[in-house]
Design a protein around this motif. Structure first.
Motif, short mmCIF file in Angstrom:
data_model
loop_
_atom_site.label_atom_id
_atom_site.label_comp_id
_atom_site.label_asym_id
_atom_site.label_seq_id
_atom_site.Cartn_x
_atom_site.Cartn_y
_atom_site.Cartn_z
N LEU A 4 19.81 67.15 126.39
CA LEU A 4 19.53 68.49 126.64
C LEU A 4 18.23 68.35 126.41
O LEU A 4 17.62 68.90 125.41
N ASP A 5 17.42 68.11 127.63
CA ASP A 5 16.03 68.23 127.67
C ASP A 5 15.28 69.41 127.99
O ASP A 5 14.58 69.65 129.13
N TYR A 6 15.27 70.34 127.21
CA TYR A 6 15.08 71.84 127.81
C TYR A 6 13.54 71.84 127.28
O TYR A 6 13.07 71.25 126.48
N PRO A 7 12.87 72.75 128.03
CA PRO A 7 11.43 72.97 127.95
C PRO A 7 11.24 73.95 126.49
O PRO A 7 12.22 74.55 126.10
N LYS A 8 10.12 73.74 125.94
CA LYS A 8 9.78 74.56 124.84
C LYS A 8 10.06 76.23 125.04
O LYS A 8 10.78 76.53 123.96
N ALA A 9 10.00 76.69 126.04
CA ALA A 9 10.35 77.95 126.41
C ALA A 9 11.76 78.48 126.12
O ALA A 9 12.03 79.37 126.05
N PRO A 13 12.92 80.38 121.66
CA PRO A 13 13.68 81.84 121.29
C PRO A 13 14.94 81.28 120.45
O PRO A 13 15.42 82.14 119.85
N ARG A 14 15.82 80.33 121.06
CA ARG A 14 16.95 80.04 120.40
C ARG A 14 16.86 79.63 118.65
O ARG A 14 17.49 79.86 117.96
N ILE A 15 15.88 78.90 118.81
CA ILE A 15 15.57 78.37 117.08
C ILE A 15 15.01 79.63 116.42
O ILE A 15 15.43 79.78 115.02
N LEU A 16 14.26 80.42 116.91
CA LEU A 16 13.79 81.63 116.28
C LEU A 16 14.75 82.59 115.91
O LEU A 16 15.03 83.13 114.70
N ARG A 17 15.77 82.91 116.91
CA ARG A 17 16.60 83.84 116.59
C ARG A 17 17.81 83.15 115.59
O ARG A 17 18.33 83.92 114.62
N ARG A 18 18.04 81.91 115.66
CA ARG A 18 18.96 81.36 114.77
C ARG A 18 18.25 81.51 113.29
O ARG A 18 19.11 81.73 112.49
N SER A 19 17.15 81.18 113.21
CA SER A 19 16.68 81.22 111.74
C SER A 19 16.44 82.43 111.35
O SER A 19 16.53 82.85 110.02
N GLN A 53 6.82 69.15 117.16
CA GLN A 53 7.25 67.70 117.72
C GLN A 53 7.88 67.77 118.84
O GLN A 53 8.48 66.91 118.95
N HIS A 54 7.95 68.89 119.53
CA HIS A 54 8.90 68.85 120.82
C HIS A 54 8.51 67.89 121.79
O HIS A 54 9.21 67.17 122.16
N ALA A 55 7.00 67.95 122.06
CA ALA A 55 6.55 66.63 122.92
C ALA A 55 6.89 65.37 122.53
O ALA A 55 7.17 64.60 123.22
N SER A 80 17.50 72.35 131.96
CA SER A 80 17.70 73.71 131.71
C SER A 80 19.14 74.01 131.21
O SER A 80 20.01 73.35 131.54
N PRO A 81 19.39 75.27 130.51
CA PRO A 81 20.64 75.55 130.09
C PRO A 81 21.67 75.96 131.40
O PRO A 81 22.76 75.25 131.21
N ARG A 82 20.92 76.29 132.36
CA ARG A 82 21.81 76.63 133.59
C ARG A 82 22.57 75.18 134.32
O ARG A 82 23.68 75.27 134.33
N GLN A 83 21.63 74.29 134.13
CA GLN A 83 21.95 73.07 134.76
C GLN A 83 23.23 72.38 133.75
O GLN A 83 24.08 71.79 134.48
N ALA A 84 23.19 72.49 132.62
CA ALA A 84 24.09 71.83 131.53
C ALA A 84 25.45 72.76 131.82
O ALA A 84 26.52 72.11 131.63
N ASP A 85 25.19 73.95 131.75
CA ASP A 85 26.41 75.08 131.77
C ASP A 85 27.16 74.84 133.26
O ASP A 85 28.47 74.70 133.17
N THR A 86 26.50 74.57 134.24
CA THR A 86 27.32 74.21 135.53
C THR A 86 27.97 72.93 135.41
O THR A 86 29.07 72.86 135.81
N TRP A 87 27.36 71.90 135.01
CA TRP A 87 28.11 70.74 134.71
C TRP A 87 29.13 70.70 133.98
O TRP A 87 30.29 70.23 134.04
#
Length: 91
Positions: A4-9, A13-19, A53-55, A80-87
Motif C-alpha cells: 500500500l504505497d499511498y502518498p503522504k496526503a 489524515p488516517r494517522i492523525l484521526r487514529r491517534s 519517514q514516509h519518503a 491509492s486507497p481506491r486502487q486497493a479497494d477496487t482490487w
C-alpha cells in the motif's frame, strides 16, 4: 506481497484521526499503553514518524522489491486507497 504505497496526503489524515481518537478516548494500544497528549510532542509518535519517514520507508521498500533475494515475491503495488479497494472487491 501487497504494498500500500499511498502518498503522504492519504496516509497522514488516517494517522492523525487514529491517534486523536486514541488520545481523546484513552484507548489502549500496544501492551496496554495509552496515548497521552504529551506523547504528540515526542519524535517517536506515529504522526511525527509517519511524516518524517514516509519518503525514506517508501524508498527502502522500493529498493527491496528490486533486490534479487526477494525475486520470488510477487509484488502488487497500489498507490491509492481506491486502487486497493477496487482490487480487493474483485477478489
Amino acid at each position: 506481497m501487497v504494498w500500500l504505497d499511498y502518498p503522504k496526503a492519504a496516509v497522514m489524515p488516517r494517522i492523525l484521526r487514529r491517534s486523536l481518537c486514541r488520545t481523546l478516548l484513552r484507548e489502549r494500544v500496544f501492551g496496554g499503553n495509552k496515548e497521552r497528549p504529551a506523547d504528540w510532542f515526542r519524535s517517536d509518535h506515529p504522526a511525527w514518524s509517519a511524516w518524517s519517514q514516509h519518503a525514506t520507508r517508501r524508498s527502502e521498500i522500493e529498493r527491496r522489491t528490486r533486490d534479487p533475494r526477494f525475486a520470488p515475491l510477487h509484488v502488487i503495488r497500489f498507490d491509492s486507497p481506491r486502487q486497493a479497494d477496487t482490487w480487493f472487491r474483485a477478489l
